[in-house]
Design an enzyme around this catalytic site. Structure first.
Site, PDB file in Angstrom:
ATOM      1  N   GLU A  45       0.829  -1.203   0.000  1.00 41.67           N
ATOM      2  CA  GLU A  45       0.000   0.000   0.000  1.00 41.67           C
ATOM      3  C   GLU A  45       0.867   1.258   0.000  1.00 41.67           C
ATOM      4  OE1 GLU A  45      -3.925   1.601   2.500  1.00 41.67           O
ATOM      5  OE2 GLU A  45      -2.609   0.074   3.339  1.00 41.67           O
ATOM      6  N   LYS A 126      -9.408   3.613  -2.514  1.00 46.03           N
ATOM      7  CA  LYS A 126      -9.736   2.750  -1.383  1.00 46.03           C
ATOM      8  C   LYS A 126     -11.161   3.025  -0.897  1.00 46.03           C
ATOM      9  CE  LYS A 126      -7.488   1.087   2.865  1.00 46.03           C
ATOM     10  NZ  LYS A 126      -6.358   1.334   3.786  1.00 46.03           N
ATOM     11  N   CYS A 187      -6.007  -3.604   1.881  1.00 45.61           N
ATOM     12  CA  CYS A 187      -5.737  -3.598   3.316  1.00 45.61           C
ATOM     13  C   CYS A 187      -6.998  -3.683   4.185  1.00 45.61           C
ATOM     14  CB  CYS A 187      -4.899  -2.372   3.677  1.00 45.61           C
ATOM     15  SG  CYS A 187      -4.073  -2.534   5.283  1.00 45.61           S
ATOM     16  N   ASP A 374      14.637  -5.693  32.330  1.00 48.49           N
ATOM     17  CA  ASP A 374      14.234  -4.838  31.216  1.00 48.49           C
ATOM     18  C   ASP A 374      15.428  -4.382  30.387  1.00 48.49           C
ATOM     19  OD1 ASP A 374      11.560  -5.027  31.872  1.00 48.49           O
ATOM     20  OD2 ASP A 374      11.609  -3.294  33.193  1.00 48.49           O
ATOM     21  N   SER A 375      16.440  -3.817  31.035  1.00 54.42           N
ATOM     22  CA  SER A 375      17.610  -3.377  30.274  1.00 54.42           C
ATOM     23  C   SER A 375      18.341  -4.572  29.669  1.00 54.42           C
ATOM     24  CB  SER A 375      18.552  -2.554  31.154  1.00 54.42           C
ATOM     25  OG  SER A 375      19.072  -3.330  32.208  1.00 54.42           O
TER      26      SER A 375
END
Length: 725
Positions: A45, A126, A187, A374-375
């Site tokens: 698209e 579209k 889409c 997390d790190s």
């Protein structure tokens, strides 16, 4: 043997407003499709200017590619690129379907332009726009409302001179070739209840093209594939799905996975995560299989008799050959490939980071490595990126090799390639453990061991002198010395002393990002990576402008639960045994003094809820659109191990902290979008950031329900007691 047609669909890594690069990638896809013998090529698209036109930019200005300052230029440049495609030899002797914005009667539409041998056959606008979640397509485009109708479109004069055409059909029509009929579905239209492929199939369209701009979310691909396969299973037909791939300059990663489906069976599937700029999927399809499938259903034939006809545009061209050719046989169904959520986390954010890095002009990443999960996850994602890059290098991908040399600042005539993912990581990733007197030896050692395992350039420092300086400055100015709660201080003092440590880490991270390459004799500066997960952001359990504030955050919309599973996955998949120590560690900010009377700081204890509960709250709030009352009414039945009062307390606590911390979400670091319950309001959530934190009416409604439930429970207990008596 029926009429066999070779068709091609593709995934392209287009970049916002990179008209020259986008043109080159479109041409390359056409060349590859033609080399495979394809007579139909479908692209993603809005592939000429790229998919950012669909995205939800809530800001305007020259610094965003889809702002109100650009539509005129963008449409003009799109026509210029289309003109080059019309003249390009790569696009001849093949039906080519490309995407671009078109202005028709002063209304802007998202369109597909179907071209053949230097002429425009149809401009198809579209019908249904994506206008929720990540997309604000209606901000830029209008939907085409004249179903199964066309109008005459006056071509720009530059195109008239190329094609010799003055006008072309504009609207919802289909293309009739000598041997079949081709229709367009775009889409969002696939996801609507009354999808165009239904009506087109009843009117005899046998090949459907779907040019998409569908972003990656965890566990989403299965839903997308199910919709496409069910569409062709019910209606019959060949379905060509094309998709954008990569980061086109935004928070989203488009995950490609171009497909060819016939009668509900996938006969061609592209990669979901790839560093390739162009990936073309071809398949040989037997059109007689479509006719046989449809002819076997009498009810379908009965509906087709009364179906409304589509305008047909005739083209003197055939997709298939009527000659017997034993060298060509129909493509067989393939086994669909789906990554696990952990695999998706390892590849999606990694591919996104690589695209961002190579196109940003910067030379690597800097991240504070705390020794927590997390790190750790962010560092492992970067390491995964390096692994993917080295796989592409091993496959002699010229574009990736050129990008590696450019990012590393190698001379133009350099032949250098890294020998391993660790070597590449050592050049690209800079990690820094920023300890204070409250940091533990365990987290420091974990950070050091992880950096050594993945090869990052690691700095280990203590920042107590910086923290002390700020604290002393405050004391000098005010004459007051704040102390922690464990030392007799108030909650305000306790919070301020934690926050200053966190905020100073952000300042140091940016200083090191600018100067570490200089220290190492390298060029450029670094992108700072953040590491706040979606659950902490939702709860507001983070300091505003602390080290979670960065340039990019690869895990910003991934839950702690999924991150834990990802680290388990990476430990074995990437052969990183050091990750076991991260999995066994208690999540802690390590910002306060600890002793026997004051145990180690625990994230879940401070938040007053577990990460599993936070994930449930987040999904109910966003995906199920629950407020306090509806969330309570759901959970009081689901969480039967808790009393109604306990459930109510958890729901109230969540909504209280969600409300008072909403302001933090206005400054969230741009994060890879991986979950539909992301609370990032700059991009996705778009909710107010000042709520009535006491929720007086809503919480009172819950309290009345608890009283009723308790009364019912008491009456049942009394009845049971009487019977026993």
């Amino acid at each position: 043997m029926g009429p066999y047609a070779i068709v091609a669909t593709c995934s392209l890594n287009q970049w916002a407003l990179d008209f020259e690069g986008n043109y080159a990638r479109i041409v390359k896809s056409c060349q590859q499709a033609k080399a495979a013998g394809a007579k139909l090529r479908v692209g993603p698209e809005l592939e000429i200017p790229t998919i950012s036109w669909k995205a939800s930019a809530v800001r305007t200005g020259d610094n965003v590619p889809y702002s109100s300052a650009h539509p005129g230029d963008t449409i003009l440049h799109s026509w210029e690129v289309l003109g080059r495609l019309l003249k390009d030899e790569a696009c001849r002797d093949m039906l080519v379907d490309v995407g671009m914005p078109v202005l028709h009667r002063n209304v802007r539409y998202n369109c597909r332009v179907l071209i053949y041998n230097g002429t425009i056959l149809l401009i198809r606008p579209k019908l249904h726009l994506a206008n929720d979640g990540n997309y604000r397509e209606a901000r830029w485009f209008s939907p085409w409302r004249h179903r199964q109708e066309t109008q005459e479109y006056m071509l720009p004069r530059m195109i008239q001179r190329i094609t010799g055409q003055i006008t072309v059909p504009f609207g919802e029509a289909v293309i009739s070739t000598r041997d079949t009929c081709v229709g367009v579905e775009m889409c969002e239209e696939l996801f609507t209840p009354d999808s165009p492929h239904i009506g087109m199939s009843l009117d005899g369209v046998e090949i459907f093209t779907n040019s998409s701009g569908s972003h990656h979310e965890l566990r989403k691909l299965q839903s997308r594939v199910r919709l496409i396969t069910e569409a062709t299973l019910k209606c019959g037909g060949v379905y060509l799905y094309a998709n954008q791939q990569g980061c086109d300059g935004d928070r989203l990663y488009y995950d490609g996975c171009a497909m060819v489906i016939i009668n509900g069976k996938v006969v061609g599937q592209g990669s979901q995560f790839s560093l390739k700029d162009v990936e073309v999927i071809t398949a040989v399809v037997d059109l007689e299989q479509v006719r046989s499938s449809r002819g076997s259903s009498h009810s379908r034939s009965g509906q087709a008799v009364v179906a409304q006809a589509y305008p047909r545009i005739m083209v003197d061209f055939a997709l298939s050959s009527d000659e017997l050719n034993l060298s060509i046989s129909p493509s067989l169904p393939v086994e669909l490939q789906f990554e696990s959520p952990e695999g998706e986390i390892s590849m999606g954010p990694a591919c996104w980071l690589w695209d961002y890095l190579r196109r940003s002009g910067l030379s690597g990443f800097m991240m504070p490595l705390s020794g927590g999960l997390d790190s750790c996850a962010v560092a492992v994602v970067v390491y995964s990126m390096c692994r993917l890059v080295m796989e592409a290098v091993a496959q002699q991908d010229e574009q990736v090799i050129a990008d590696v040399r450019k990012v590393l600042g190698e001379p133009k005539d350099s032949t250098f390639v890294p020998a391993s993912a660790q070597e590449l990581c050592g050049r690209l990733l800079h990690t820094c453990y920023m300890g204070t007197r409250y940091s533990s030896k365990e987290t420091r050692e974990r950070a050091k061991q992880l950096a050594a395992a993945i090869g990052s350039y690691h700095v280990d420092l203590d920042m107590d002198s910086v923290v002390t300086s700020v604290r002393t400055l405050f004391e000098t100015v005010t004459g007051r010395r704040p102390v922690f709660a464990s030392q007799g201080g108030t909650s305000a003092e306790n919070l301020a002393l934690q926050n200053i440590q966190a905020r100073l880490r952000m300042v140091l991270a940016y200083m090191f990002a600018q100067l570490l390459p200089w220290c190492r004799g390298q060029h450029g500066s670094l992108l700072v990576l953040g590491s706040a997960n979606v659950d902490e952001s939702l709860r507001g359990y983070m300091t505003k402008y602390d080290c979670s504030s960065a340039d990019l955050n690869p895990i910003g919309s991934i839950s702690k639960v999924d991150l834990f599973k990802f680290i388990q996955f990476a430990k074995d998949q990437f052969d990183l045994p050091v990750l076991e120590s991260f999995l066994n560690a208690t999540p802690s900010a390590e910002l306060i003094p600890t002793d026997t009377d004051h145990p180690v700081q625990s994230d879940e204890a401070e938040m007053g809820m577990s990460y599993e509960e936070l994930s449930i709250f987040g999904r109910l709030r966003k995906l199920e659109r629950c407020g306090p009352w509806s969330m309570f009414s759901r959970l009081v039945h689901a969480w039967t191990e808790d009393t109604p009062s306990a459930v109510a307390d958890k729901v109230k606590r969540f909504f209280y902290y969600y409300a008072i911390n909403r302001h933090k979400l206005t400054t969230l670091t741009p994060a890879y979008h991986a979950e539909a319950y992301s609370p990032e309001d700059n991009r996705f959530d778009l909710r107010p950031f000042l709520y009535p934190a006491r929720w007086i009416y809503q919480f009172a409604r819950i309290d009345r329900a608890i009283a009723t439930l308790q009364a019912d429970k008491d009456s049942v207990s009394e009845a049971n007691f009487s019977e026993d008596d």
